[in-house]
Design an enzyme around this catalytic site. Structure first.
Site, PDB file in Angstrom:
ATOM      1  N   LYS A  14      12.144  -3.966   1.865  1.00 34.14           N
ATOM      2  CA  LYS A  14      11.914  -4.460   3.395  1.00 34.14           C
ATOM      3  C   LYS A  14      12.195  -6.082   3.384  1.00 34.14           C
ATOM      4  CE  LYS A  14       8.102  -2.863   4.471  1.00 34.14           C
ATOM      5  NZ  LYS A  14       7.508  -2.234   3.602  1.00 34.14           N
ATOM      6  N   ARG A  90       2.625  -1.514  12.096  1.00 40.56           N
ATOM      7  CA  ARG A  90       2.406  -0.352  11.031  1.00 40.56           C
ATOM      8  C   ARG A  90       1.796   0.617  11.331  1.00 40.56           C
ATOM      9  NH1 ARG A  90       2.876  -4.546   6.400  1.00 40.56           N
ATOM     10  NH2 ARG A  90       2.711  -3.220   4.681  1.00 40.56           N
ATOM     11  N   ARG A 129       7.288  -7.246 -10.161  1.00 38.07           N
ATOM     12  CA  ARG A 129       7.880  -8.206  -9.345  1.00 38.07           C
ATOM     13  C   ARG A 129       7.187  -9.446  -9.153  1.00 38.07           C
ATOM     14  NH1 ARG A 129       7.220  -6.583  -2.545  1.00 38.07           N
ATOM     15  NH2 ARG A 129       5.122  -6.978  -2.847  1.00 38.07           N
ATOM     16  N   ARG A 158       1.755 -11.442  -6.816  1.00 37.54           N
ATOM     17  CA  ARG A 158       1.051 -11.434  -5.452  1.00 37.54           C
ATOM     18  C   ARG A 158      -0.274 -10.978  -5.856  1.00 37.54           C
ATOM     19  NH1 ARG A 158       4.012  -8.632  -0.684  1.00 37.54           N
ATOM     20  NH2 ARG A 158       2.135  -7.342  -0.393  1.00 37.54           N
ATOM     21  N   ARG A 169      -2.197   0.566  -1.035  1.00 30.66           N
ATOM     22  CA  ARG A 169      -1.310   0.429  -0.217  1.00 30.66           C
ATOM     23  C   ARG A 169      -0.254   1.418   0.093  1.00 30.66           C
ATOM     24  NH1 ARG A 169       0.677  -4.435  -3.145  1.00 30.66           N
ATOM     25  NH2 ARG A 169       2.621  -4.450  -1.874  1.00 30.66           N
TER      26      ARG A 169
END
Ligand code: ADP
Ligand code: ZN
Length: 211
Positions: A14, A90, A129, A158, A169
């Protein structure tokens, strides 16, 4: 002016696609996650209230996040711009409040794009990532340089991209966020896109289907 909502599990791409839309197609990239992480980094009162939720991979409570987001939309006068919403809404509660806000200005969401992808791929992507510590650009695990190619910032992981929080998540997405698919399907604006394709191909599909 177009209003798009991006849907899909964490790691579906996204943020990456929203970034391309902002660079090439004149969209404002509304990155909910970046906004929230900035609040935390700046140690605002709101940042202090939400920190724990982000670290655990839990959703910030509906009222709290929605009030903050709607105020942000008003302050930045996003009504007359192309906007791609990434990370908000969300949950149905949030989607309804966003619809109400836009409707009261005579506009509405044009399309909700689901970037569809399997769980194994997501976990591989998220655990490898990196993001730029100063401009938030996302870099895939096979990126070979040490610094951001846009701003030369340092690339970091992150804090919620570790395996336990990633799994949490994904669960939260399945149990809480996927109700939105039905919400936008019923409105007749849900579009599904294959997120396993490479970045450029996914972008071409988005352009073909919604722009
Ligand atoms: P990702 O989609 O990769 O999980 P984001 O950067 O969009 O990550 O969001 C990170 C975290 O911020 C979420 O795990 C959640 O704690 C919080 N968050 C983001 N958007 C919302 C939202 N709309 N409602 C509640 N919490 C949110
Ligand atoms: Zn950067």
């Amino acid at each position: 002016m177009k209003k798009l909502v991006l849907l899909g599990p964490p790691g579906s791409g996204k943020g990456t696609q929203a970034e391309i839309l902002s660079l090439k197609e004149n969209f404002v990239h509304f990155s909910t996650g970046d906004l929230l992480r900035n609040e935390i980094a700046n140690r605002t009162e709101f940042g202090k209230q939400i920190k724990d939720f982000l670290e655990k991979g839990l959703l910030v409570p509906d009222e709290m996040i929605t009030d903050f987001i709607i105020e942000y939309i008003r302050k930045n006068d996003l009504y007359n711009k192309n906007v791609v919403f990434d990370g908000f809404p969300r949950r149905n509660f949030q989607a309804k409040r966003l619809d109400d806000e836009l409707n009261s200005h005579g506009i509405s969401i044009d399309k909700a794009l689901l970037i569809d992808i399997d769980e194994k791929t997501i976990i591989e992507r998220l655990s490898s990532r990196l993001i730029c510590s100063s401009c938030n650009k996302i870099f895939p695990g096979d990126y070979e340089e040490e610094l951001c190619d846009i701003c030369h910032g340092k690339l970091i992981k992150r804090t919620d991209d570790n395996i336990d929080v990633i799994k949490k998540r994904i669960d939260v997405y399945k149990n809480e966020t996927s109700e939105l698919l039905d919400y936008y399907l019923k409105k007749g604006i849900l579009v599904k896109i294959d997120g396993k394709k490479n970045t450029q191909q996914v972008f071409e599909d988005i352009k073909r289907m919604v722009l």
